[in-house]
Motif scaffolding. Structure first.
Motif, PDB file in Angstrom:
ATOM      1  N   THR A   6       0.751  -1.245  -0.347  1.00  0.00           N
ATOM      2  CA  THR A   6      -0.346  -0.191   0.182  1.00  0.00           C
ATOM      3  C   THR A   6       1.267   1.119   0.064  1.00  0.00           C
ATOM      4  O   THR A   6       0.570   2.075   0.429  1.00  0.00           O
ATOM      5  CB  THR A   6      -0.634   0.306   0.339  1.00  0.00           C
ATOM      6  N   LEU A   7       2.406   0.710  -0.456  1.00  0.00           N
ATOM      7  CA  LEU A   7       3.439   2.311   0.445  1.00  0.00           C
ATOM      8  C   LEU A   7       3.078   3.157  -0.660  1.00  0.00           C
ATOM      9  O   LEU A   7       3.141   2.686  -1.890  1.00  0.00           O
ATOM     10  CB  LEU A   7       4.697   1.403   0.578  1.00  0.00           C
ATOM     11  N   ASP A   8       3.119   4.402  -1.138  1.00  0.00           N
ATOM     12  CA  ASP A   8       3.349   5.275  -3.051  1.00  0.00           C
ATOM     13  C   ASP A   8       4.986   5.610  -2.360  1.00  0.00           C
ATOM     14  O   ASP A   8       5.957   4.657  -1.611  1.00  0.00           O
ATOM     15  CB  ASP A   8       2.838   6.481  -2.430  1.00  0.00           C
ATOM     16  N   ALA A   9       5.320   5.497  -3.872  1.00  0.00           N
ATOM     17  CA  ALA A   9       6.878   5.853  -4.156  1.00  0.00           C
ATOM     18  C   ALA A   9       7.538   6.024  -3.262  1.00  0.00           C
ATOM     19  O   ALA A   9       8.637   5.283  -2.495  1.00  0.00           O
ATOM     20  CB  ALA A   9       6.599   6.203  -5.744  1.00  0.00           C
ATOM     21  N   PRO A  10       7.412   7.312  -2.920  1.00  0.00           N
ATOM     22  CA  PRO A  10       9.259   8.037  -1.419  1.00  0.00           C
ATOM     23  C   PRO A  10       8.825   6.570  -0.278  1.00  0.00           C
ATOM     24  O   PRO A  10       9.338   6.916   0.533  1.00  0.00           O
ATOM     25  CB  PRO A  10       7.976   9.188  -1.467  1.00  0.00           C
ATOM     26  N   ALA A  11       7.381   6.727   0.651  1.00  0.00           N
ATOM     27  CA  ALA A  11       7.623   5.942   1.384  1.00  0.00           C
ATOM     28  C   ALA A  11       8.436   4.238   0.978  1.00  0.00           C
ATOM     29  O   ALA A  11       9.105   3.821   1.805  1.00  0.00           O
ATOM     30  CB  ALA A  11       6.154   6.317   1.637  1.00  0.00           C
ATOM     31  N   LEU A  12       8.144   3.996  -0.072  1.00  0.00           N
ATOM     32  CA  LEU A  12       8.725   2.795  -0.629  1.00  0.00           C
ATOM     33  C   LEU A  12      10.383   2.864  -0.266  1.00  0.00           C
ATOM     34  O   LEU A  12      10.762   2.029   0.218  1.00  0.00           O
ATOM     35  CB  LEU A  12       8.591   1.976  -1.924  1.00  0.00           C
ATOM     36  N   ARG A  13      10.541   3.776  -1.169  1.00  0.00           N
ATOM     37  CA  ARG A  13      12.239   4.229  -1.023  1.00  0.00           C
ATOM     38  C   ARG A  13      12.630   3.912   0.227  1.00  0.00           C
ATOM     39  O   ARG A  13      13.649   3.283   0.426  1.00  0.00           O
ATOM     40  CB  ARG A  13      11.998   5.903  -1.202  1.00  0.00           C
ATOM     41  N   GLN A  14      12.022   4.857   0.949  1.00  0.00           N
ATOM     42  CA  GLN A  14      12.813   4.733   2.884  1.00  0.00           C
ATOM     43  C   GLN A  14      12.787   3.376   3.226  1.00  0.00           C
ATOM     44  O   GLN A  14      13.513   3.275   3.894  1.00  0.00           O
ATOM     45  CB  GLN A  14      11.117   5.121   3.575  1.00  0.00           C
ATOM     46  N   MET A  15      11.196   3.072   2.843  1.00  0.00           N
ATOM     47  CA  MET A  15      11.162   1.244   3.248  1.00  0.00           C
ATOM     48  C   MET A  15      13.237   0.384   2.805  1.00  0.00           C
ATOM     49  O   MET A  15      13.100  -0.549   3.416  1.00  0.00           O
ATOM     50  CB  MET A  15      10.790   1.054   3.859  1.00  0.00           C
ATOM     51  N   ARG A  16      12.836   0.924   1.461  1.00  0.00           N
ATOM     52  CA  ARG A  16      13.940  -0.135   0.551  1.00  0.00           C
ATOM     53  C   ARG A  16      15.107  -0.071   1.412  1.00  0.00           C
ATOM     54  O   ARG A  16      16.234  -1.518   1.068  1.00  0.00           O
ATOM     55  CB  ARG A  16      14.579   0.550  -0.573  1.00  0.00           C
ATOM     56  N   ARG A  17      15.800   0.441   2.144  1.00  0.00           N
ATOM     57  CA  ARG A  17      16.569   0.543   2.908  1.00  0.00           C
ATOM     58  C   ARG A  17      17.377   0.135   3.621  1.00  0.00           C
ATOM     59  O   ARG A  17      17.637  -0.810   4.137  1.00  0.00           O
ATOM     60  CB  ARG A  17      16.837   1.814   3.895  1.00  0.00           C
ATOM     61  N   HIS A  18      15.617  -0.893   4.743  1.00  0.00           N
ATOM     62  CA  HIS A  18      15.825  -1.457   5.303  1.00  0.00           C
ATOM     63  C   HIS A  18      15.463  -3.051   4.554  1.00  0.00           C
ATOM     64  O   HIS A  18      15.718  -4.470   5.370  1.00  0.00           O
ATOM     65  CB  HIS A  18      14.630  -1.314   6.370  1.00  0.00           C
ATOM     66  N   MET A  19      15.306  -3.227   3.706  1.00  0.00           N
ATOM     67  CA  MET A  19      15.048  -4.815   2.756  1.00  0.00           C
ATOM     68  C   MET A  19      15.767  -4.824   1.462  1.00  0.00           C
ATOM     69  O   MET A  19      16.171  -3.830   1.285  1.00  0.00           O
ATOM     70  CB  MET A  19      13.773  -4.992   2.430  1.00  0.00           C
TER      71      MET A  19
END
Ligand code: SF4
Length: 335
Positions: A82-95
């Motif tokens: 459900t994350l939008d692109a900016p939120a997903l980019r932030q999360m990519r750091r952790h995965m």
């Protein structure tokens, strides 16, 4: 047990099959269908099955490298699909992900310093280029490579060294979750063991959790805490590693394990040869998807999808034969 780091619920990914000049949709490949599991901090969950069973797509759909069609992936309190692109980019750091092919997963036009250092700069982990280079040198040493390799290009390395570069890139941002997509399958046997040991060392050092996608049961035996077995896009068995190897219960798992090399002659199983090939995921069988190859199939299997039945602690099997039964069926029993 504590809250899982990652919770996958009902993950589904279908691909359209397009044909002809007008690219008309002529079918659907049901690559991943209603897959659910939990992954705990610093644990390794192996996803196993033959090629085409959907395990790679599942790993990529979790990270949204392919967009899932349905389902939830809870990670750090967020539902990733459900994350939008900016939120997903932030999360990519952790995965992160480590790919199978160390030859094609590194950009041949970039130096090792650029490959590993770029994400450090993009995510603000390095202050400037000099800081990024410094961190890359440390990462190279940590994965068993020389710091001077920083300015070299991927073609100057062996397969095992390239995979170490891929690992350094994956851990650069200090993720807590990594998908290893057949990460050691392309390596020679001796190199494979070294890279597996490196991954296990990094796991305890950085507290990493792995989803380990593999077709190789000797790798599973070495590295997994928990195992899910997939067949034609669905999970057929899920168990802690020891329980799975001690009492494989689904007929497909039993066949899979019987074909795996076993160094200990006392533990060798009689080979179970399944009839026929894996059916096309474009038109999977009705009911239990394994019924076209299962030596124990009966009428109900052809029409009704089996539920997951618990046969031991944290050990579930999707097979009608386990309704009211816990001991493993014996595929080799006569008649
Ligand atoms: Fe075999 Fe039926 Fe069990 Fe499927 S549900 S594994 S076909 S016995």
């Amino acid at each position: 047990m504590s809250e899982p780091l990652l919770r996958v619920q009902g993950l589904t990914k279908h691909f359209p099959v397009l044909r002809g000049f007008l690219r008309r949709r002529v079918g659907t490949v049901r690559a991943v269908d209603d897959v659910s599991f939990d992954l705990h901090k610093q644990q390794t969950l192996a996803v196993v099955g033959e090629s085409g069973c959907g395990k790679t797509t599942a790993g990529r759909a979790i990270l949204r490298l392919v967009e899932p069609d349905a389902g939830h992936v809870w990670f750090h309190g967020k539902d990733l699909p459900t994350l939008d692109a900016p939120a997903l980019r932030q999360m990519r750091r952790h995965m992160q992900i480590i790919f199978q092919d160390p030859y094609s997963s590194l950009n041949p036009r970039h130096t090792v310093g650029q490959i590993i250092g770029r994400p450090l700069v993009l995510h603000g982990v390095a202050q400037n280029t000099a800081d990024a280079e410094d961190q890359v040198r440390q990462l190279l040493v940590r994965v068993g490579l020389q710091p001077k390799y920083l300015s070299r290009y991927p073609h100057e390395f062996s397969g095992g060294q390239r995979q170490r570069i891929g690992i350094a890139r994956a851990i650069a941002l200090r993720p807590d979750f990594v998908v290893c997509d057949e990460a050691v399958s392309a390596l020679d046997v001796s190199v494979r063991a070294q890279v597996l040991n490196l991954l296990m060392d990094l796991q305890s050092e950085f507290g990493l959790a792995y989803v380990f996608v593999t077709h190789d049961l000797s790798v599973v035996r070495h590295i997994a805490d928990e195992v899910v077995v997939m067949y034609l896009g669905q999970i057929v068995e899920r168990a802690p590693r020891t329980s799975l190897f001690l009492r494989p219960s689904h007929p497909y798992t039993q066949a899979l394990l019987s074909a795996a090399p076993e160094p200990d002659p006392a533990k060798r199983r009689q080979r179970i040869v399944l009839a026929g090939d894996v059916p096309s995921p474009m038109n999977p069988p009705t009911g239990c998807r394994f019924h076209t190859r299962c030596p124990l199939a009966f009428a109900r299997c052809r029409v009704e999808l089996p539920a997951a039945h618990t046969v031991a602690d944290a050990h579930t099997v999707a097979c009608h034969l386990y309704e009211g039964r816990q001991e493993p069926v014996d595929l080799l029993a006569p008649g």
